[in-house]
Each structure stands twice: as C-alpha cells, then as structure tokens.
Design a protein around this motif. Structure first.
Motif, PDB file in Angstrom:
ATOM      1  N   THR A 184       0.812  -1.224   0.000  1.00 39.41           N
ATOM      2  CA  THR A 184       0.000   0.000   0.000  1.00 39.41           C
ATOM      3  C   THR A 184       0.844   1.272   0.000  1.00 39.41           C
ATOM      4  O   THR A 184       0.321   2.355   0.274  1.00 39.41           O
ATOM      5  CB  THR A 184      -0.930   0.025   1.231  1.00 39.41           C
ATOM      6  OG1 THR A 184      -0.153  -0.164   2.426  1.00 39.41           O
ATOM      7  CG2 THR A 184      -1.981  -1.067   1.136  1.00 39.41           C
ATOM      8  N   THR A 185       2.122   1.149  -0.299  1.00 38.86           N
ATOM      9  CA  THR A 185       2.927   2.362  -0.449  1.00 38.86           C
ATOM     10  C   THR A 185       2.463   3.130  -1.682  1.00 38.86           C
ATOM     11  O   THR A 185       1.818   2.566  -2.586  1.00 38.86           O
ATOM     12  CB  THR A 185       4.418   2.019  -0.597  1.00 38.86           C
ATOM     13  OG1 THR A 185       4.595   1.182  -1.760  1.00 38.86           O
ATOM     14  CG2 THR A 185       4.935   1.285   0.630  1.00 38.86           C
ATOM     15  N   VAL A 186       2.785   4.406  -1.736  1.00 35.56           N
ATOM     16  CA  VAL A 186       2.377   5.243  -2.872  1.00 35.56           C
ATOM     17  C   VAL A 186       2.952   4.689  -4.164  1.00 35.56           C
ATOM     18  O   VAL A 186       2.279   4.630  -5.207  1.00 35.56           O
ATOM     19  CB  VAL A 186       2.828   6.697  -2.644  1.00 35.56           C
ATOM     20  CG1 VAL A 186       2.519   7.539  -3.883  1.00 35.56           C
ATOM     21  CG2 VAL A 186       2.148   7.292  -1.419  1.00 35.56           C
ATOM     22  N   ALA A 187       4.216   4.258  -4.125  1.00 36.25           N
ATOM     23  CA  ALA A 187       4.863   3.730  -5.326  1.00 36.25           C
ATOM     24  C   ALA A 187       4.166   2.481  -5.835  1.00 36.25           C
ATOM     25  O   ALA A 187       3.982   2.301  -7.053  1.00 36.25           O
ATOM     26  CB  ALA A 187       6.333   3.436  -5.027  1.00 36.25           C
ATOM     27  N   THR A 188       3.771   1.609  -4.918  1.00 37.60           N
ATOM     28  CA  THR A 188       3.103   0.370  -5.324  1.00 37.60           C
ATOM     29  C   THR A 188       1.718   0.654  -5.884  1.00 37.60           C
ATOM     30  O   THR A 188       1.301   0.055  -6.889  1.00 37.60           O
ATOM     31  CB  THR A 188       2.991  -0.588  -4.132  1.00 37.60           C
ATOM     32  OG1 THR A 188       4.291  -0.865  -3.619  1.00 37.60           O
ATOM     33  CG2 THR A 188       2.340  -1.897  -4.559  1.00 37.60           C
ATOM     34  N   GLN A 189       0.980   1.555  -5.259  1.00 36.73           N
ATOM     35  CA  GLN A 189      -0.385   1.836  -5.693  1.00 36.73           C
ATOM     36  C   GLN A 189      -0.440   2.466  -7.076  1.00 36.73           C
ATOM     37  O   GLN A 189      -1.492   2.452  -7.726  1.00 36.73           O
ATOM     38  CB  GLN A 189      -1.088   2.741  -4.669  1.00 36.73           C
ATOM     39  CG  GLN A 189      -1.358   2.061  -3.334  1.00 36.73           C
ATOM     40  CD  GLN A 189      -2.325   2.833  -2.462  1.00 36.73           C
ATOM     41  OE1 GLN A 189      -3.429   3.179  -2.886  1.00 36.73           O
ATOM     42  NE2 GLN A 189      -1.924   3.123  -1.236  1.00 36.73           N
ATOM     43  N   GLU A 190       0.673   2.997  -7.547  1.00 37.76           N
ATOM     44  CA  GLU A 190       0.702   3.550  -8.901  1.00 37.76           C
ATOM     45  C   GLU A 190       0.475   2.465  -9.959  1.00 37.76           C
ATOM     46  O   GLU A 190       0.087   2.758 -11.088  1.00 37.76           O
ATOM     47  CB  GLU A 190       2.030   4.249  -9.150  1.00 37.76           C
ATOM     48  CG  GLU A 190       2.204   5.541  -8.352  1.00 37.76           C
ATOM     49  CD  GLU A 190       3.546   6.196  -8.626  1.00 37.76           C
ATOM     50  OE1 GLU A 190       4.367   5.581  -9.352  1.00 37.76           O
ATOM     51  OE2 GLU A 190       3.767   7.311  -8.120  1.00 37.76           O
ATOM     52  N   TYR A 191       0.711   1.207  -9.582  1.00 31.53           N
ATOM     53  CA  TYR A 191       0.522   0.096 -10.517  1.00 31.53           C
ATOM     54  C   TYR A 191      -0.879  -0.496 -10.424  1.00 31.53           C
ATOM     55  O   TYR A 191      -1.179  -1.500 -11.074  1.00 31.53           O
ATOM     56  CB  TYR A 191       1.565  -0.994 -10.262  1.00 31.53           C
ATOM     57  CG  TYR A 191       2.976  -0.547 -10.586  1.00 31.53           C
ATOM     58  CD1 TYR A 191       3.471  -0.658 -11.878  1.00 31.53           C
ATOM     59  CD2 TYR A 191       3.795  -0.003  -9.609  1.00 31.53           C
ATOM     60  CE1 TYR A 191       4.764  -0.254 -12.191  1.00 31.53           C
ATOM     61  CE2 TYR A 191       5.087   0.409  -9.904  1.00 31.53           C
ATOM     62  CZ  TYR A 191       5.565   0.284 -11.198  1.00 31.53           C
ATOM     63  OH  TYR A 191       6.838   0.694 -11.500  1.00 31.53           O
TER      64      TYR A 191
END
Length: 339
Positions: free
Chosen positions: A105-112
C-alpha cells in the motif's frame, strides 16, 4: 533395492482378504466425531448469540461481518495447518501479513493499480516464507527460533516503511470489493476467496502426493526420508505455502480495512495455531484436518463477535479463548494416547 511404500489414498484403500483393516481407518470415525463436536460448539455459540442479542447477532449484516472477519485469519490458518502437520510451527504469520500489507500500500506500489497491490502482497509473503523455509530446512534452525526471528524482522521493517503512519488505499477497484454492491448472492468476495483457499487446501492435503508427504514428514521424518521423500525440500515448500497464504490474507485485509498498517496481523499467529489445534491438528505433526481448522476459525470469530455485541471486556474474551485451547489440547492428548 529399497521399495517405497505409498500410504493409502483417501478412503479407497482396501485390505487384502483375511488381513486386518489398516490402522488409518480407525481415525475416520474419530475425525467425524471431532468435526461433529466442533459443529455442535459452533451451533451452541450461534444459539447463545441469538439469545443474548437476537436483533443484532442474527442480522444478515452481522453474519456477513463474522464471515468476512473470519476470512482473513482463515486463509492464514490454512497455511499454518500444513506447517503444523509437518511437525513445524510458524510464529511469523502475523508479522508477514503486516509487512505484506504495508509494502503493498505504499504510494509507489499503488501507482501500478489493483494488480500491483495484489502482486506485491503475494510476493512479499512468498519471499518471507522462502526465508523461513531456507532457515528451517537447509539452515538447520529450529522452526520456533527461525520464525521468531522473522516475526521481529518483519514487524520492524513494516514499522520502518510506514514510519508508524496508516497508509490509505486510493484504488477504487480495491475499495469496491468491500462494498455490498460487490457481494455475490449476498456473499462478500472475501468469503468467496476464503472458500476457494479452503477447498484447494483440503484437496491438496487429502488428495495429492504433496499432502501425503506432508503427513508422512510430520508423522516420522526419518521414516519419510528412508521412503524416498526429500524432507528438506518438502519443508521448504510448506513454508512457501504458509507465506503465500499470508500474502493472500494481507490483500484481503487491505480490502477489508482500506489501508495498510504496521499493526496489522497482531496475534494472528496465536489465533491461527489455536484454531488449528482445536480443529484437531496435532502440534507434534502427522495428523490434521482443514475442515476442523476452518471450524476453529469460525468458533473464535463468533466468540469475538458475541463478546463485542455484549460489550464484554477483551480480557474476558482472551480468558475464554485460553480455556478453549487448554481443553482442546487435553482432549488431543487423551485421544492420541488411546490411538
């Protein structure tokens, strides 16, 4: 030449004419009695809930909530059942769920998007399971110590990633899975996932070579090795399976809470072990039942719900759970000594 002997499969084994029936058949009636006993306990809890809070407990929304809450710990318990069946233990499942949920649920992961969150949760769980398996199977570490180290490490890393903050999910396709509009015939999607995992777990344990090898390793690891089973590789696979279940549970928890927190999965390891034990899985390995483990999860979740509806203190709830665990272990010892 060493001849490998395969254990009987399911209920299809037949004894030779005039021979005594195989010993494993004696476990079938006892297993049925155990399952019926668990169903009786669950039915009694439903009656208690219906009497104490009839309007709230028997409400469709509350029953859906009970099943949804049981789904997350239930998936973890399926993986734990396999590990305990082999004679091992996994104290890190709760911490792995926490780490997988915050990493996914990090911002970087949620971009995908949806796929990125799901993939990350699963791959983190499997990765942690791989480390546990390598330490136990090939590193020669005692499962208790290896998974305890993973518990501490995963919790610490989860805290480092979040910095103690709650990570909010912003992906609509994930959040919608928790809405009533996504229910299938009144059944929440999380419950359907739990049902699928349960069925697959039951089939793998009872109808595959992998399941028979797991039972064999838990019953007598040396005898399993002499029969041609790669015990170390089997144990590695089991911790991978436990990690996979933790990854799936982490994703379900993300859907349920709409966030990722380093406190997720708190005491899941105790709940999963307890559910497996009262379901009939021996702590020493060699005997288990997925059906019993699932019923154990439902019993504990129902108890929690009844206590919450009646505004009873959590310490009383923990005492009740402890008493159930002690009773289950005593029953196990008695039935094992008479087998």
């Amino acid at each position: 030449m060493t001849q490998s002997i395969s254990p009987p499969r399911g209920d299809t084994g037949k004894a030779a004419p005039g021979a005594a029936p195989p010993a494993w058949r004696a476990l079938v009636p006892r297993a049925d009695v155990r399952i019926l006993s668990l169903l009786g306990v669950l039915a009694a809890l439903v009656v208690i809930g219906g009497i104490t809070k009839p309007d709230q407990f028997l409400d469709t929304r509350n029953l859906q909530l009970v099943l949804t809450q049981a789904s997350v710990i239930g998936v973890v318990t399926v993986g734990m059942t396999f590990v305990i069946t082999s004679g091992g233990i996994d104290l890190s499942v709760g911490a792995i769920v926490a780490l997988a949920s915050v990493w996914a649920t990090t911002v970087a992961t949620q971009e995908y998007g949806f796929a990125g969150v799901l993939f990350t949760a699963v791959i983190v769980g499997v990765g942690c399971g791989l480390i546990n398996g390598l330490l136990v199977a090939y590193g020669g570490m005692v499962p208790f110590i290896a998974t305890l180290a993973m518990l501490a490490s995963a919790r610490g890393l989860a805290l480092q990633i979040t910095d103690g903050q709650t990570q909010i999910v912003t992906i609509d396709s994930i959040l919608e899975l928790g809405n009533r509009d996504s229910y299938v015939l009144g059944i929440p999607p999380l419950v359907l996932v739990f049902a699928v995992v349960t069925v697959i777990g039951w089939l793998v344990l009872n109808r595959t070579t992998f399941g028979r090898r797991t039972v064999a390793v838990g019953g007598n690891a040396e005898a399993a090795r002499l029969a041609g089973i790669d015990v170390r590789r089997q144990r590695l696979y089991l911790y991978l399976l436990s990690g996979l279940c933790c990854g799936i549970a982490a994703f379900l928890l993300i859907v349920l809470s709409g966030s990722g927190q380093n406190t997720n999965g708190n005491l899941y390891e105790l709940d999963a072990i307890a559910a497996a034990i009262i379901g009939g899985t021996l702590l020493t390995g060699g005997r288990s039942t997925i059906t019993g483990s699932v019923l154990g999860v439902l019993i504990f979740t129902t108890i929690t719900n009844i206590f919450a509806l009646n505004n009873l203190q959590s310490d009383v709830q923990q005492i009740a759970k402890g008493a159930i665990i002690v009773a289950a272990v005593l029953v196990q010892r008695r039935t094992t000594s008479t087998t």
